[in-house]
Motif scaffolding. Structure first.
Motif, PDB file in Angstrom:
ATOM      1  N   ASN A  19      37.882  32.705  39.341  1.00 15.31           N
ATOM      2  CA  ASN A  19      38.014  34.122  38.989  1.00 15.31           C
ATOM      3  C   ASN A  19      37.592  35.056  40.116  1.00 15.31           C
ATOM      4  OD1 ASN A  19      38.849  33.244  36.510  1.00 15.31           O
ATOM      5  ND2 ASN A  19      36.976  33.781  35.422  1.00 15.31           N
ATOM      6  N   LYS A  20      37.203  34.487  41.244  1.00 15.01           N
ATOM      7  CA  LYS A  20      36.765  35.299  42.377  1.00 15.01           C
ATOM      8  C   LYS A  20      37.928  35.518  43.341  1.00 15.01           C
ATOM      9  CE  LYS A  20      33.334  35.473  46.096  1.00 15.01           C
ATOM     10  NZ  LYS A  20      32.211  34.758  46.760  1.00 15.01           N
ATOM     11  N   GLY A  21      38.286  36.764  43.563  1.00 14.65           N
ATOM     12  CA  GLY A  21      39.352  37.087  44.506  1.00 14.65           C
ATOM     13  C   GLY A  21      40.674  36.438  44.128  1.00 14.65           C
ATOM     14  N   ASP A  22      41.319  35.825  45.121  1.00 19.07           N
ATOM     15  CA  ASP A  22      42.604  35.145  44.911  1.00 19.07           C
ATOM     16  C   ASP A  22      42.441  33.636  44.816  1.00 19.07           C
ATOM     17  OD1 ASP A  22      43.978  37.572  45.017  1.00 19.07           O
ATOM     18  OD2 ASP A  22      44.155  37.487  47.205  1.00 19.07           O
ATOM     19  N   ASN A  23      41.260  33.188  44.428  1.00 23.24           N
ATOM     20  CA  ASN A  23      40.995  31.749  44.390  1.00 23.24           C
ATOM     21  C   ASN A  23      41.854  31.014  43.370  1.00 23.24           C
ATOM     22  OD1 ASN A  23      39.150  31.737  46.441  1.00 23.24           O
ATOM     23  ND2 ASN A  23      37.349  31.752  45.120  1.00 23.24           N
ATOM     24  N   LEU A  24      42.251  31.690  42.303  1.00 24.11           N
ATOM     25  CA  LEU A  24      43.093  31.017  41.312  1.00 24.11           C
ATOM     26  C   LEU A  24      44.436  30.631  41.927  1.00 24.11           C
ATOM     27  CD1 LEU A  24      43.496  30.027  38.440  1.00 24.11           C
ATOM     28  CD2 LEU A  24      44.314  32.313  37.821  1.00 24.11           C
ATOM     29  N   ASP A  25      45.010  31.519  42.736  1.00 21.12           N
ATOM     30  CA  ASP A  25      46.261  31.196  43.423  1.00 21.12           C
ATOM     31  C   ASP A  25      46.059  30.043  44.402  1.00 21.12           C
ATOM     32  OD1 ASP A  25      47.565  33.220  42.073  1.00 21.12           O
ATOM     33  OD2 ASP A  25      47.209  34.703  43.646  1.00 21.12           O
ATOM     34  N   ARG A  26      44.928  30.052  45.080  1.00 22.29           N
ATOM     35  CA  ARG A  26      44.637  28.974  46.031  1.00 22.29           C
ATOM     36  C   ARG A  26      44.504  27.636  45.305  1.00 22.29           C
ATOM     37  NH1 ARG A  26      40.969  33.222  47.968  1.00 22.29           N
ATOM     38  NH2 ARG A  26      41.866  34.123  49.866  1.00 22.29           N
ATOM     39  N   TYR A  27      43.822  27.667  44.180  1.00 26.02           N
ATOM     40  CA  TYR A  27      43.665  26.438  43.397  1.00 26.02           C
ATOM     41  C   TYR A  27      45.020  25.918  42.926  1.00 26.02           C
ATOM     42  CZ  TYR A  27      43.208  23.669  39.179  1.00 26.02           C
ATOM     43  OH  TYR A  27      43.371  22.701  38.227  1.00 26.02           O
ATOM     44  N   GLY A 132      61.612  44.143  47.358  1.00 24.15           N
ATOM     45  CA  GLY A 132      61.066  45.476  47.566  1.00 24.15           C
ATOM     46  C   GLY A 132      59.756  45.711  46.847  1.00 24.15           C
ATOM     47  N   LYS A 133      58.988  44.648  46.664  1.00 23.48           N
ATOM     48  CA  LYS A 133      57.713  44.764  45.956  1.00 23.48           C
ATOM     49  C   LYS A 133      56.559  44.404  46.879  1.00 23.48           C
ATOM     50  CE  LYS A 133      59.516  43.833  41.325  1.00 23.48           C
ATOM     51  NZ  LYS A 133      59.172  45.167  40.808  1.00 23.48           N
ATOM     52  N   LYS A 134      55.417  44.984  46.597  1.00 23.34           N
ATOM     53  CA  LYS A 134      54.219  44.717  47.376  1.00 23.34           C
ATOM     54  C   LYS A 134      53.429  43.585  46.739  1.00 23.34           C
ATOM     55  CE  LYS A 134      50.044  46.948  49.180  1.00 23.34           C
ATOM     56  NZ  LYS A 134      49.234  48.199  49.215  1.00 23.34           N
ATOM     57  N   ILE A 135      52.936  42.682  47.571  1.00 21.04           N
ATOM     58  CA  ILE A 135      52.121  41.576  47.072  1.00 21.04           C
ATOM     59  C   ILE A 135      50.726  42.107  46.752  1.00 21.04           C
ATOM     60  CG2 ILE A 135      51.110  39.338  47.614  1.00 21.04           C
ATOM     61  CD1 ILE A 135      53.450  38.816  49.468  1.00 21.04           C
ATOM     62  N   GLU A 136      50.340  41.988  45.506  1.00 26.12           N
ATOM     63  CA  GLU A 136      49.034  42.477  45.083  1.00 26.12           C
ATOM     64  C   GLU A 136      47.975  41.398  45.297  1.00 26.12           C
ATOM     65  OE1 GLU A 136      49.218  43.861  41.108  1.00 26.12           O
ATOM     66  OE2 GLU A 136      50.744  45.396  41.520  1.00 26.12           O
ATOM     67  N   SER A 137      46.819  41.834  45.748  1.00 22.79           N
ATOM     68  CA  SER A 137      45.719  40.914  46.004  1.00 22.79           C
ATOM     69  C   SER A 137      44.452  41.443  45.352  1.00 22.79           C
ATOM     70  CB  SER A 137      45.500  40.745  47.512  1.00 22.79           C
ATOM     71  OG  SER A 137      44.357  39.950  47.771  1.00 22.79           O
ATOM     72  N   ASN A 138      43.593  40.523  44.968  1.00 27.48           N
ATOM     73  CA  ASN A 138      42.301  40.889  44.391  1.00 27.48           C
ATOM     74  C   ASN A 138      41.198  40.904  45.439  1.00 27.48           C
ATOM     75  OD1 ASN A 138      43.341  41.037  41.709  1.00 27.48           O
ATOM     76  ND2 ASN A 138      43.258  38.798  41.574  1.00 27.48           N
ATOM     77  N   GLU A 140      39.869  42.201  49.562  1.00 32.54           N
ATOM     78  CA  GLU A 140      40.000  43.226  50.594  1.00 32.54           C
ATOM     79  C   GLU A 140      41.008  42.766  51.651  1.00 32.54           C
ATOM     80  OE1 GLU A 140      38.578  46.230  50.711  1.00 32.54           O
ATOM     81  OE2 GLU A 140      37.651  45.863  48.747  1.00 32.54           O
ATOM     82  N   PRO A 141      41.679  43.696  52.319  1.00 31.33           N
ATOM     83  CA  PRO A 141      42.620  43.304  53.384  1.00 31.33           C
ATOM     84  C   PRO A 141      41.934  42.438  54.443  1.00 31.33           C
ATOM     85  CG  PRO A 141      42.867  45.630  52.854  1.00 31.33           C
ATOM     86  CD  PRO A 141      41.644  45.155  52.119  1.00 31.33           C
ATOM     87  N   ASN A 143      40.767  40.938  57.955  1.00 27.57           N
ATOM     88  CA  ASN A 143      40.520  41.513  59.275  1.00 27.57           C
ATOM     89  C   ASN A 143      41.316  40.740  60.325  1.00 27.57           C
ATOM     90  OD1 ASN A 143      39.042  39.142  59.929  1.00 27.57           O
ATOM     91  ND2 ASN A 143      37.160  40.045  59.083  1.00 27.57           N
ATOM     92  N   MET A 144      41.147  41.080  61.594  1.00 23.83           N
ATOM     93  CA  MET A 144      41.961  40.491  62.651  1.00 23.83           C
ATOM     94  C   MET A 144      41.757  38.979  62.748  1.00 23.83           C
ATOM     95  SD  MET A 144      42.162  41.461  66.706  1.00 23.83           S
ATOM     96  CE  MET A 144      40.548  40.744  67.046  1.00 23.83           C
ATOM     97  N   MET A 145      40.514  38.527  62.702  1.00 22.25           N
ATOM     98  CA  MET A 145      40.236  37.096  62.817  1.00 22.25           C
ATOM     99  C   MET A 145      40.765  36.334  61.602  1.00 22.25           C
ATOM    100  SD  MET A 145      38.996  36.589  65.718  1.00 22.25           S
ATOM    101  CE  MET A 145      38.597  34.864  65.458  1.00 22.25           C
ATOM    102  N   GLN A 146      40.625  36.922  60.434  1.00 17.92           N
ATOM    103  CA  GLN A 146      41.146  36.279  59.230  1.00 17.92           C
ATOM    104  C   GLN A 146      42.666  36.195  59.271  1.00 17.92           C
ATOM    105  OE1 GLN A 146      39.336  38.907  56.350  1.00 17.92           O
ATOM    106  NE2 GLN A 146      37.703  37.442  55.872  1.00 17.92           N
ATOM    107  N   ASN A 147      43.304  37.242  59.773  1.00 22.40           N
ATOM    108  CA  ASN A 147      44.762  37.216  59.922  1.00 22.40           C
ATOM    109  C   ASN A 147      45.194  36.152  60.921  1.00 22.40           C
ATOM    110  OD1 ASN A 147      46.196  38.951  58.199  1.00 22.40           O
ATOM    111  ND2 ASN A 147      45.514  40.751  59.335  1.00 22.40           N
ATOM    112  N   LEU A 148      44.458  36.043  62.015  1.00 23.81           N
ATOM    113  CA  LEU A 148      44.780  35.042  63.035  1.00 23.81           C
ATOM    114  C   LEU A 148      44.684  33.634  62.453  1.00 23.81           C
ATOM    115  CD1 LEU A 148      45.434  34.459  66.015  1.00 23.81           C
ATOM    116  CD2 LEU A 148      42.964  34.427  66.451  1.00 23.81           C
TER     117      LEU A 148
END
Length: 203
Positions: A19-27, A132-138, A140-141, A143-148
């Protein structure tokens, strides 16, 4: 979740993670990989030999139940999947209140973290862009290192996926599959791709 913190401690631990963040999708991503692995292992361990016979059954009956894998499919569905899903739907808290469920959760999370399946996120982005839809996330966006780190795993996963696709095509064109002799390449390709699409829709 606090309602069953004391009565079902492992359920509480599991839900505290999912139930924390997007962990359900990851699971779910890691869990689906585990399901496919189990099904393939069952198929490999229970697959019959080319000239296998059973109890004197006529060849047409043996072909239906053995050579096509129908017997193993029915056995796996009824014993390994459907009965557990029915029980879990009726007794959700009791069903996962154990060490094995907690361990399975972490294995699924580790599989997702490895990046092996991150090409799925690229498909998600593509479908969202086309719709044409935005992916919703639970969360925070990133950061640069996380994106990398995220996109590096996406590239790795995509490279693995392309390699798997190339191997599959080579096997189809070289006739190195278990498809019946005489089936044209077009039908072999369709019989390979349609179940993938249909399976994705069912999921």
């Amino acid at each position: 979740a606090e309602l069953y913190r004391d009565s079902h401690p492992f359920v509480y631990k599991c839900t505290a993670i999912t139930n924390k963040g997007d962990n359900l999708d990851r699971y779910l991503l890691g869990r689906q990989f585990m399901v496919v692995i189990v099904v393939f292992c069952v198929n490999m361990s229970g697959g019959p030999l080319g000239d296998a016979e059973l109890w004197g059954f006529p060849s047409w009956l043996s072909n239906i139940f053995l050579q096509t894998g129908l017997a193993m499919i029915l056995f796996t569905c009824n014993v390994g999947q459907l009965n557990t899903q029915v029980n879990a739907s009726l007794c959700m808290l009791d069903f996962i209140n154990n060490y094995f469920a907690y361990f399975t959760l972490w294995v699924a999370m580790a599989i997702e973290f490895s990046g092996l399946l991150h090409s799925s996120y690229l498909v998600q982005m593509l479908v969202a862009a086309l719709a044409g839809k935005k992916i919703e996330s639970n969360e925070e966006p990133r950061n640069m290192m996380q994106n990398l780190f995220f996109y590096a795993r996406c590239i790795l996963s995509l490279a693995i996926l392309i390699g798997c696709f190339a191997v599959t095509l080579e096997a189809l064109f070289a006739g190195k599959t278990t498809m019946w002799e005489g089936v044209v390449l077009t039908l072999q390709s369709l019989s390979s791709s349609i179940p993938h699409v249909r399976g994705g829709m069912l999921e």
